[in-house]
Motif scaffolding. Structure first.
Motif, short mmCIF file in Angstrom:
data_model
loop_
_atom_site.label_atom_id
_atom_site.label_comp_id
_atom_site.label_asym_id
_atom_site.label_seq_id
_atom_site.Cartn_x
_atom_site.Cartn_y
_atom_site.Cartn_z
N ARG A 1 22.24 3.72 7.27
CA ARG A 1 21.73 2.99 6.10
C ARG A 1 20.66 3.79 5.37
O ARG A 1 20.58 3.75 4.14
CB ARG A 1 21.13 1.66 6.55
N SER A 5 17.69 -5.33 12.83
CA SER A 5 16.51 -5.83 12.12
C SER A 5 15.38 -6.12 13.10
O SER A 5 15.59 -6.26 14.31
CB SER A 5 16.85 -7.10 11.34
N LYS A 9 15.58 -9.56 15.13
CA LYS A 9 16.92 -9.89 15.61
C LYS A 9 16.85 -10.70 16.90
O LYS A 9 15.90 -10.56 17.69
CB LYS A 9 17.70 -8.61 15.86
N ARG A 41 22.80 2.62 13.07
CA ARG A 41 21.44 2.23 12.72
C ARG A 41 20.84 3.11 11.62
O ARG A 41 20.22 2.64 10.68
CB ARG A 41 20.56 2.29 13.97
N ASP A 80 29.26 -3.19 12.21
CA ASP A 80 27.93 -3.67 11.91
C ASP A 80 27.24 -4.18 13.17
O ASP A 80 27.84 -4.90 13.98
CB ASP A 80 27.99 -4.79 10.86
N PHE A 81 25.98 -3.77 13.34
CA PHE A 81 25.12 -4.30 14.39
C PHE A 81 23.80 -4.66 13.76
O PHE A 81 23.38 -4.05 12.77
CB PHE A 81 24.91 -3.26 15.50
N ASP A 82 23.13 -5.65 14.33
CA ASP A 82 21.85 -6.10 13.78
C ASP A 82 20.71 -5.30 14.41
O ASP A 82 20.42 -5.46 15.59
CB ASP A 82 21.67 -7.60 14.08
#
Length: 986
Positions: free
Chosen positions: A52, A232, A235, A49, A228-230
């Motif tokens: 980024r 956002s 979500k 998380r 990759d995990f969402d």
């Protein structure tokens, strides 16, 4: 170029967080980074998380080890590979078996064997996904190794565990703590090499410049891995998506259940009810929360089928749908519960349902959930090092004696006067404070996921026997996994058991409905108990602080109790709003002090924020934040989320919006301080209402069946106070208490008429297996006729037998306990044989002994009870060395108002706190010599001079003061009283 990095979730090994690892990587110009904690995946999701924000490509894996000895590092190529690694680690964690020396074949993961391990196990063949890892310090060894020719298999494996020497020293201390040995005895193989540090990428490439193919292989491996995990904002939830199998069927079932619930809940279905129901259903369906409601309904339905008591609370208690589904017993129409606290169009997470079950039933409900649903796990939690505990652990590994560790842990020292070792203990205790010590289980959270949970984490199998993920609630919510809260509570067990005792003891009066809350709310006897704060043993309203609050408010109704349940929470008190609420309760004019908007938003609570949804109201209507932002504010008031960037942004916007509205700076910060000081602690109104319902149930039992209810309280571990206080209360109400007897006592306490037969459970040192054997034999063969009969039938050693005899459990024999002890010692001079179900064909002939006349005094028995129970049934006043010098009592305090009083009290509750400038003070609650309760306060100068030294009888001198009708004593002098010398040894 870093394929093997550790955070402090390599428990008692790593030394910094996953965020600090990313900061370190950024500083060293690292663009791709693998987090591989030792047999742990706790930090992986947050690492992905946050990566980024640092423009770093995250890679996740696991450093597989047995007893911290390296085996291999595995990196996930993708999300499927991460699941493979979690499956593998979890299997061995659940089975409590060592990991194999050779890794299995992973379809979607790379395996890297450290060069030293490859040499040690003589591994010569490698699969396509297997590599040999070489650290900087191993380069010389590689040059002369046969593995140097396996060019395509060599990669850089430079572990990262430290940033500097201080980290290394911390690591060694953690390893000594983990091994429970002195630091000086820590083996080399149990600690990492000091060289496990990160250097800039160019520097590490230079170290391997003569093996350029190794640099190339490492870069290629990094490129091959993607995870990759969402995370956002909008979500989708990862919870189980449907209950029936399709969304359409779910929607139909939810509507059907609501319609079936209407006639049960409402005699007359008004337009308000139907409008609210339709509004909620439309939003629940739109927000895809239907399955969440239906799964909660299924859990509750199972509990009702089993006859389990429960209380549904949390923000879900603001919902009429939850009320109709019987998830909660709080009517949101009656209480005008704020709908937007429960759900709004901006909210991405489902509402909270905290469901309390009896502590006896919770395990079975949890078992049902694991069997009923597919992808289930308990939510994890981290137990971190706290300062006092850290001092104790580090003090031990430095070899300090206990008394020195005690002084350091209590802060009883001058830092400048400490020697070098003691200073190190303090410094490193502060350094590891807040680091995770071990993974535990969240108090109540259960995850029910659409996909297997190993897609997100490995799982452990704690003693409770249910798989538990290795991440906590904060990360679960970031990911989109929302917990179901299943809690265990003793209050419900007390209510349920009290009803059973009433049915047995007073069957003619047992025809009542404990769920008839409407009748209880209107009962003057119950409301008088609340108003007079005579709520001992009653759920949530028995503590000294609650007694004080109810006395000051003169609360005598349900809605008042609902408010009090939230006002008592730490945040409201801390902000000064509890005192302000009391003032406004008694002074109508003072209520006008509130800002008109605040008064309009919270008319029922005089413009004071009392409930959690008040934060949303104030943020939305007063500070003009969106409902979405207001909910971020509410959620951000506690825990890790407070430091999140999102929370800081909303905090700034709250203040800037208020300025734009033209509010005075003093008003803005007064309101902000209220919000920030209590929102994380306050209850939603529906939650408080749920608590108040249970309080009314227990108050009904206390009002009409007090002794039955107190026995149930004792059988379920008591409540706020020690068991002796509840037993004392029962005797004040006319109960007769009989100490344990092997012929009349069960495991738990039983009540016949007004006589309480104490259970064998009260004997602290009596083995549970011994109790089981005695009761099983007595139920099968009948009562015991003599000591010999008992010895013939029950295999028991002299230590356990002595416990029973000393407490007079053989009084039916009409023999003095000293005589029985002599007999038992003569007759039990052998190891007891195991219990069997077969009767003895021949009884051993016992020798009869002539003993002198022996006497047992009541004082001697009191000391036996203190040793066996922890307290004497007669209380402590009869064993004072000097009888009380006066007859003053709690009922006389009114007569001494604003005067000094000399009074004796037995300490039953104490709360230490600090003033706003950090000075220590305390509150004490006492029983006077007649059994009545009174309260005291020790302000800092008195606290400094006369500290309360644990339970016991104190003589105190102080001034009686009153505030809103609540009487207490401001202590001037207090001295603990001595007991007589134990007559058994004098």
């Amino acid at each position: 170029m870093y394929l093997n990095c550790h955070s402090y979730y390599s428990l008692r090994y790593g030394t910094f967080s996953e965020i600090e690892l990313l900061e370190l990587a950024k500083k060293n110009h690292v663009e791709s980074l693998a987090l591989t904690d030792i047999n742990n995946t706790s930090a992986c999701l947050n690492f992905v998380r946050k990566a980024r924000e640092y423009a770093i490509k995250p890679i996740v894996g696991i450093d597989f080890r047995n007893n911290h000895q390296p085996l291999y590092v595995a990196l996930a190529k993708n999300n499927e590979g991460y699941k493979e690694l979690n499956d593998f680690l979890s299997f061995h964690a659940h089975q409590k078996i060592d990991l194999p020396v050779l890794a299995p074949h992973f379809k979607h993961a790379f395996v890297i064997y450290p060069l030293e391990q490859v040499i040690a196990i003589h591994k010569t063949e490698f699969e396509s996904n297997e590599f040999i890892g070489v650290s900087i310090k191993e380069i010389p060894k590689l040059r002369f190794s046969k593995y140097v020719h396996l060019k395509e298999k060599l990669v850089i494996l430079q572990p990262v565990t430290f940033r500097n020497k201080k980290d290394f020293n911390t690591h060694r201390l953690l390893r000594a703590i983990d091994n429970n040995i002195l630091l000086s005895r820590l083996p080399i193989e149990q600690q990492a090499s000091f060289s496990e540090q990160m250097i800039p990428v160019n520097s590490i490439k230079e170290h391997f410049s003569e093996f350029d193919f190794i640099n190339h292989n490492t870069e290629h491996l990094l490129k091959e891995c993607t995870i990759d995990f969402d995370f956002s904002k909008n979500k989708p939830s990862l919870n189980q998506k449907t209950y029936t199998g399709t969304i359409e069927e779910d929607n139909k079932l939810l509507r059907k259940l609501c319609q079936e619930g209407l006639p049960y809940r409402y005699k007359t279905v008004t337009q308000d009810v139907t409008d609210r129901l339709e509004k909620e259903l439309a939003l629940i369906i739109k927000m895809n929360f239907v399955a969440y409601f239906l799964i909660n309904w299924r859990i509750i339905n199972y509990a009702r089928e089993q006859g389990y008591y429960y209380v549904g609370r949390g923000s879900g208690a603001n919902s009429i749908v939850a009320y109709l589904l019987r998830i909660t017993d709080v009517d949101p129409i009656e209480l005008d519960l704020y709908f937007e606290r429960f759900i709004n169009t901006h909210r991405t997470s489902p509402p909270d349902f905290d469901v309390d079950f009896s502590w006896r039933d919770r395990q079975d409900v949890t078992r049902f959930i694991f069997e009923e649903f597919k992808n289930v796990a308990l939510l994890g939690a981290y137990v971190t090092f706290h300062y006092k505990g850290a001092v104790r652990e580090i003090g031990k590994v430095f070899g300090l004696p206990k008394f020195e560790i005690d002084k350091l842990s209590e802060g009883d020292y001058n830092y400048n006067s400490l020697d070098h070792i003691h200073k190190l203990v303090v410094i490193y205790s502060q350094l590891i404070q807040g680091m995770p010590n071990y993974i535990s289980i969240h108090a109540s959270g259960i995850l029910i996921s659409e996909q297997p949970l190993h897609y997100y984490s490995a799982t452990d199998l704690p003693p409770k026997g249910f798989p538990t993920v290795q991440f906590d609630m904060i990360i679960a919510e970031d990911l989109g996994l929302y917990k179901y809260d299943i809690l265990g509570q003793r209050g419900l067990a007390k209510i349920k058991e009290a009803i059973k005792i009433i049915a047995y003891n007073q069957p003619e009066k047992a025809d009542f409905d404990i769920h008839d809350i409407k009748r209880f709310k209107e009962d003057p006897n119950i409301n008088t108990l609340i108003k007079e704060a005579k709520c001992l043993a009653c759920f949530y309203v028995e503590s000294p602080a609650m007694r004080m609050l109810l006395s000051k408010l003169k609360t005598d109704n349900y809605l008042g109790l609902v408010a009090a349940s939230s006002i008592i929470r730490p945040g409201v008190a801390k902000s000064g709003m509890m005192r302000e609420y009391i003032l406004r309760e008694h002074d109508v004019e003072r209520r006008k002090n509130s800002h008109p908007i605040m008064l309009d938003l919270m008319e029922d609570t005089y413009g004071i924020m009392v409930y959690q949804e008040d934060v949303i109201k104030v943020a939305h209507f007063f500070a003009k934040l969106t409902l979405d932002e207001a909910d971020v504010l509410r959620r951000g008031m506690s825990g890790k989320f407070r430091s999140r960037k999102e929370f800081k942004e909303v905090q700034d916007k709250f203040i800037s919006n208020c300025r734009a509205e033209g509010y005075a700076e003093s008003l803005i910060f007064e309101i902000w301080n209220q919000v920030s000081s209590f929102a994380g602690y306050a209850f939603p109104k529906g939650h408080s209402a749920s608590y108040a319902v249970e309080s009314y149930q227990s108050l009904f039992l206390k009002a009409y069946f007090p002794i039955e209810y107190l026995v149930a309280t004792l059988n379920n571990g008591g409540g706020f106070y020690r068991p002796e206080v509840y037993l004392h209360e029962a005797m004040q109400l006319g109960a007769i208490v009989l100490t344990p007897c092997i012929n009349t006592s069960n495991y738990e306490h039983i009540l016949k008429g007004k006589t309480i037969f104490l259970g064998l459970m009260i004997l602290r040192d009596l083995d549970h297996k011994t109790i089981e054997t005695i009761l099983m034999d007595r139920n099968k063969e009948g009562s015991y006729s003599s000591l010999d009969d008992f010895i013939d039938r029950v295999p028991i050693g002299i230590e356990q037998m002595s416990i029973l005899i000393k407490i007079d459990a053989f009084r039916f024999t009409q023999k003095n306990k000293h005589e029985l002890l002599w007999e038992a010692h003569f007759k039990l001079n052998h190891t007891p044989t195991p219990y069997t179900n077969q009767q003895l064909l021949f009884h051993e002939k016992r020798t009869k002994y002539e003993l002198p006349e022996l006497i047992t005094s009541s004082l001697e028995m009191a000391f036996e009870q203190i040793e066996s129970f922890g307290f004497p049934v007669c209380g402590y006043y009869p064993i004072l060395a000097s009888p009380p010098a006066n007859k003053n009592r709690a009922l006389q305090l009114k007569e001494y108002l604003n005067k000094k009083i000399d009074i004796y009290g037995y300490l039953i509750a104490m709360k230490n706190t600090r003033t706003h400038n950090g000075k220590r003070m305390s509150f004490g609650t006492f029983l006077d010599q007649y059994g009545d309760v009174f309260d005291t306060v020790l302000f800092p100068p008195v606290q400094e001079k006369y500290r309360l030294k644990g339970k016991g009888i104190y003589r105190m001198y102080g001034k009686v003061v009153e505030e809103f009708g609540f009487l207490s004593i401001e202590i001037i002098k207090i001295v603990k009283q001595d007991y007589i010398q134990d007559p058994r040894y004098s």
